[in-house]
Design a protein around this motif. Structure first.
Motif, short mmCIF file in Angstrom:
data_model
loop_
_atom_site.label_atom_id
_atom_site.label_comp_id
_atom_site.label_asym_id
_atom_site.label_seq_id
_atom_site.Cartn_x
_atom_site.Cartn_y
_atom_site.Cartn_z
N GLN A 40 0.83 -1.20 0.00
CA GLN A 40 0.00 0.00 0.00
C GLN A 40 0.87 1.26 0.00
OE1 GLN A 40 -2.07 -1.30 3.56
NE2 GLN A 40 -3.99 -1.46 2.42
N LEU A 45 -0.68 5.10 -0.38
CA LEU A 45 -1.93 4.86 0.34
C LEU A 45 -1.67 4.74 1.83
CD1 LEU A 45 -3.35 2.11 -2.04
CD2 LEU A 45 -3.96 4.54 -2.01
N LYS A 46 -2.73 4.95 2.61
CA LYS A 46 -2.63 4.70 4.05
C LYS A 46 -2.41 3.19 4.22
CE LYS A 46 -4.95 5.25 8.43
NZ LYS A 46 -6.11 5.69 9.16
#
Length: 86
Positions: A40, A45-46
């Motif tokens: 991720q 992305l988180k």
């Protein structure tokens, strides 16, 4: 040591399980800890925290009859979401 199999998945994109260990049987050598999922993070992305393990494979498991020294081992660090019970 707990036996595990690396999932035989082939998702597109940035993955952290080397191709040559997918579908192979190994043993958890140790738990390393929690880290943000690099699959991720690679896309900004988180990232969920995932447990990282050190998994030990024999050369015979990885390379079959072509293994020069079948009982030698290699350790690979693999995230929990790539592991399944064997």
């Amino acid at each position: 040591m707990q036996k595990v199999r690396i999932k035989s998945m082939f998702p597109p994109g940035h993955v952290r399980a080397p191709y040559y260990i997918r579908g192979k049987l190994g043993e958890i050598e140790r738990e390393i800890g929690l880290f943000g999922n690099p699959e991720q993070l690679a896309y900004g992305l988180k990232a969920e925290d995932k447990t990282l393990y050190r998994v030990r494979f024999t050369m015979a498991e990885l390379w079959g009859a072509e293994a020069e020294t079948p009982t030698d081992t290699v350790d690979v660090e693999v995230y929990a979401h790539w592991l399944e019970e064997a």
